[in-house]
Design a protein around this motif. Structure first.
Motif, PDB file in Angstrom:
ATOM      1  N   UNK A 109       4.189  -0.624  -3.405  1.00 22.80           N
ATOM      2  CA  UNK A 109       3.447  -1.387  -4.550  1.00 22.80           C
ATOM      3  C   UNK A 109       3.017  -3.146  -2.947  1.00 22.80           C
ATOM      4  N   UNK A 110       3.818  -3.235  -2.616  1.00 24.37           N
ATOM      5  CA  UNK A 110       4.266  -4.092  -1.660  1.00 24.37           C
ATOM      6  C   UNK A 110       3.708  -3.943  -0.132  1.00 24.37           C
ATOM      7  N   UNK A 111       4.444  -3.136   0.049  1.00 25.25           N
ATOM      8  CA  UNK A 111       3.530  -2.925   1.807  1.00 25.25           C
ATOM      9  C   UNK A 111       2.598  -2.716   2.345  1.00 25.25           C
ATOM     10  N   UNK A 112       2.225  -2.845   3.415  1.00 30.86           N
ATOM     11  CA  UNK A 112       0.380  -3.455   3.589  1.00 30.86           C
ATOM     12  C   UNK A 112       0.584  -2.249   4.749  1.00 30.86           C
ATOM     13  N   UNK A 113      -0.717  -2.388   5.246  1.00 35.80           N
ATOM     14  CA  UNK A 113      -1.557  -1.398   6.071  1.00 35.80           C
ATOM     15  C   UNK A 113      -2.793  -1.728   6.077  1.00 35.80           C
ATOM     16  N   UNK A 114      -2.807  -2.663   7.324  1.00 37.29           N
ATOM     17  CA  UNK A 114      -4.477  -2.704   7.449  1.00 37.29           C
ATOM     18  C   UNK A 114      -5.306  -1.678   8.004  1.00 37.29           C
ATOM     19  N   UNK A 115      -4.956  -0.170   8.970  1.00 35.38           N
ATOM     20  CA  UNK A 115      -5.816   0.346   8.701  1.00 35.38           C
ATOM     21  C   UNK A 115      -6.256   1.158   7.460  1.00 35.38           C
ATOM     22  N   UNK A 116      -5.741   0.741   6.796  1.00 33.45           N
ATOM     23  CA  UNK A 116      -6.361   1.249   4.761  1.00 33.45           C
ATOM     24  C   UNK A 116      -7.020   0.282   4.472  1.00 33.45           C
ATOM     25  N   UNK A 117      -7.467  -0.942   4.651  1.00 33.84           N
ATOM     26  CA  UNK A 117      -7.997  -1.572   4.021  1.00 33.84           C
ATOM     27  C   UNK A 117      -8.830  -1.643   3.629  1.00 33.84           C
ATOM     28  N   UNK A 118      -9.130  -1.279   2.533  1.00 26.96           N
ATOM     29  CA  UNK A 118     -10.446  -1.175   1.180  1.00 26.96           C
ATOM     30  C   UNK A 118     -11.328   0.017   1.427  1.00 26.96           C
ATOM     31  N   UNK A 119     -10.339   0.610   1.652  1.00 21.53           N
ATOM     32  CA  UNK A 119     -10.150   2.366   1.289  1.00 21.53           C
ATOM     33  C   UNK A 119     -10.640   2.987   0.524  1.00 21.53           C
TER      34      UNK A 119
ATOM     35  N   UNK B 172     -10.574   5.604  -2.855  1.00 22.80           N
ATOM     36  CA  UNK B 172     -10.285   6.462  -3.779  1.00 22.80           C
ATOM     37  C   UNK B 172     -10.299   7.394  -2.922  1.00 22.80           C
ATOM     38  N   UNK B 173      -8.558   7.910  -2.711  1.00 21.54           N
ATOM     39  CA  UNK B 173      -8.210   9.248  -2.610  1.00 21.54           C
ATOM     40  C   UNK B 173      -7.637  10.345  -2.950  1.00 21.54           C
ATOM     41  N   UNK B 174      -7.537  11.647  -1.896  1.00 27.14           N
ATOM     42  CA  UNK B 174      -6.466  12.093  -2.958  1.00 27.14           C
ATOM     43  C   UNK B 174      -4.614  11.221  -2.845  1.00 27.14           C
ATOM     44  N   UNK B 175      -4.599  10.687  -1.308  1.00 25.54           N
ATOM     45  CA  UNK B 175      -3.700   9.981  -1.106  1.00 25.54           C
ATOM     46  C   UNK B 175      -3.210   8.314  -1.617  1.00 25.54           C
ATOM     47  N   UNK B 176      -4.756   8.229  -2.064  1.00 24.79           N
ATOM     48  CA  UNK B 176      -4.331   6.937  -2.653  1.00 24.79           C
ATOM     49  C   UNK B 176      -5.774   7.706  -3.487  1.00 24.79           C
ATOM     50  N   UNK B 177      -5.177   7.620  -5.307  1.00 26.64           N
ATOM     51  CA  UNK B 177      -5.819   7.435  -5.998  1.00 26.64           C
ATOM     52  C   UNK B 177      -6.764   6.802  -6.292  1.00 26.64           C
ATOM     53  N   UNK B 178      -6.969   5.759  -5.872  1.00 26.90           N
ATOM     54  CA  UNK B 178      -7.300   4.489  -6.758  1.00 26.90           C
ATOM     55  C   UNK B 178      -8.224   3.411  -5.587  1.00 26.90           C
TER      56      UNK B 178
ATOM     57  N   UNK C 188      -3.761   0.793  -4.507  1.00 30.54           N
ATOM     58  CA  UNK C 188      -3.863  -0.130  -5.983  1.00 30.54           C
ATOM     59  C   UNK C 188      -3.468   0.840  -6.820  1.00 30.54           C
ATOM     60  N   UNK C 189      -3.383   1.925  -6.913  1.00 32.60           N
ATOM     61  CA  UNK C 189      -2.106   3.238  -7.852  1.00 32.60           C
ATOM     62  C   UNK C 189      -1.132   2.255  -8.100  1.00 32.60           C
ATOM     63  N   UNK C 190      -0.213   2.088  -6.982  1.00 32.22           N
ATOM     64  CA  UNK C 190       1.080   1.883  -6.795  1.00 32.22           C
ATOM     65  C   UNK C 190       1.118   0.386  -7.575  1.00 32.22           C
ATOM     66  N   UNK C 191      -0.027  -0.775  -7.471  1.00 31.06           N
ATOM     67  CA  UNK C 191       0.059  -1.856  -7.514  1.00 31.06           C
ATOM     68  C   UNK C 191      -0.581  -1.866  -9.794  1.00 31.06           C
TER      69      UNK C 191
ATOM     70  N   UNK D 216     -18.771  -4.830  -2.578  1.00 31.10           N
ATOM     71  CA  UNK D 216     -18.418  -3.689  -1.761  1.00 31.10           C
ATOM     72  C   UNK D 216     -17.660  -2.565  -2.466  1.00 31.10           C
ATOM     73  N   UNK D 217     -16.995  -3.022  -2.700  1.00 28.35           N
ATOM     74  CA  UNK D 217     -15.297  -1.811  -2.996  1.00 28.35           C
ATOM     75  C   UNK D 217     -14.723  -2.245  -4.937  1.00 28.35           C
ATOM     76  N   UNK D 218     -16.071  -2.057  -5.418  1.00 30.59           N
ATOM     77  CA  UNK D 218     -15.794  -2.002  -7.520  1.00 30.59           C
ATOM     78  C   UNK D 218     -14.571  -1.582  -7.396  1.00 30.59           C
ATOM     79  N   UNK D 219     -13.756  -0.428  -7.081  1.00 30.22           N
ATOM     80  CA  UNK D 219     -12.774  -0.174  -7.935  1.00 30.22           C
ATOM     81  C   UNK D 219     -11.600  -1.009  -7.298  1.00 30.22           C
ATOM     82  N   UNK D 220     -11.660  -2.378  -7.305  1.00 31.74           N
ATOM     83  CA  UNK D 220     -10.278  -2.777  -7.124  1.00 31.74           C
ATOM     84  C   UNK D 220     -10.649  -3.345  -8.450  1.00 31.74           C
TER      85      UNK D 220
END
Length: 317
Positions: A77-87, A89-95, A104-107, A279-283
């Motif tokens: 939940x603390x690791x960052x990855x700029x490549x997926x910023x504001x991505x 919801x998907x299978x790898x990142x459900x939220x 976001x799911x881990x957080x 722009x990213x209502x899931x957040x």
């Protein structure tokens, strides 16, 4: 054709009436008189108070999520990855992912740990202090009662959130200080309820009998008076969990609550509501939904416990 038998008042006695032994036993079973195990009692209470059962299921669900957080999440939940910023919801990142590329799911899952620890810690501390103050005020009376009640009036004059904000600002942002800041506003309601029950209980015959046997006042208060105040205390504590979660989220939203790196539902909203709500209502949706469900579940459970423990509040089903 034979007419049905009637009793002295002219009421017909036939098959299926409560006068038959089998029907009487069925009525007792229906009322829950045949409950002999804890699981049976739990099933009976869940059937009689379905909304309370829903609330208990929600609270237990959050407990399981918090306890199994390392096993049901696959991202830090603390690791960052700029490549997926504001991505999205998907299978790898459900939220989805937030603006820093954190899952976001881990957080949200780890945020349940933070919210439950703060809520239960603040409620326990508030109950402990409130019971001590209310018991001393009601049992000792006189000058002690007068001084304590004026102090309680001062605390109760301020709204809960304002007092919590003042305490959090004075103590500084930390996990322990957030618990203290939320616990202090809980003192007035708990202390007043305990004091009111103590005032009525200290004049009861069993208290007079304990005094006649030579028991000390402290022993009488702890051993005889305090156990008889547990029913309203349990209801207050359970109902207060929802408000504690909400106040913690509000403090974190304002930057006065749990600091980084602890994931917090309120801080997630604070970081995303202003800039990314469109722009990213899931957040905003998923942390807000977690807060709503947690508060909803604890309130339902508190209402059911009030009906179960207080006979005057029981509803006829």
């Amino acid at each position: 054709m034979n007419s049905p038998a009637t009793d002295a008042s002219g009421v017909a006695i036939g098959k299926g009436t409560a006068s038959a032994p089998g029907a009487f036993d069925a009525d007792l079973a229906k009322a829950g008189a045949n409950v002999t195990s804890r699981w049976g009692m739990a099933f009976f209470l869940a059937k009689r108070y379905p909304l309370g059962g829903v609330g208990l299921a929600v609270v237990l669900g959050f407990f399981l999520v918090a306890a199994l957080a390392p096993y049901i999440t696959w991202h830090d939940p603390l690791s960052t990855n700029p490549a997926i910023s504001l991505s999205k919801p998907s299978l790898d990142h459900p939220m989805g992912a937030d603006f820093m590329g954190r899952d976001l799911f881990s957080r949200v899952v780890y945020g349940a740990r933070t919210s439950l620890v703060v809520a239960f810690g603040a409620t326990f501390l508030g109950v402990l202090l409130g019971v001590f103050i209310g018991l001393a005020s009601g049992f000792m009376g006189g000058t002690v009662d007068l001084v304590v009640q004026r102090f309680i009036d001062m605390l109760q004059a301020l709204p809960t959130l304002i007092l919590a904000m003042a305490m959090a600002a004075a103590l500084g942002p930390s996990l322990t200080n957030t618990m203290i800041a939320i616990a202090i506003p809980k003192l007035p309601s708990i202390a007043r309820v305990i004091r009111a029950n103590t005032l009525s209980l200290r004049e009861m015959p069993f208290v007079e009998a304990a005094r006649a046997m030579g028991m000390s006042e402290m022993r009488i208060a702890i051993r005889h008076v305090l156990p008889n105040t547990l029913a309203p205390l349990i209801v207050l504590a359970t109902a207060g969990l929802g408000s504690a979660i909400l106040v913690e989220a509000s403090l974190s939203f304002l930057g006065l609550g749990v600091p980084e790196p602890h994931p917090s539902w309120g801080r997630m909203l604070s970081e995303s509501a202003a800039e990314y709500a469109r722009t990213a209502p899931w957040l905003v949706i998923f942390p807000g939904l977690a807060i709503t469900l947690a508060v909803f579940g604890t309130n339902l459970l508190g209402d059911a416990l009030r009906d179960i423990l207080d006979p005057r509040q029981r509803t006829s089903n």
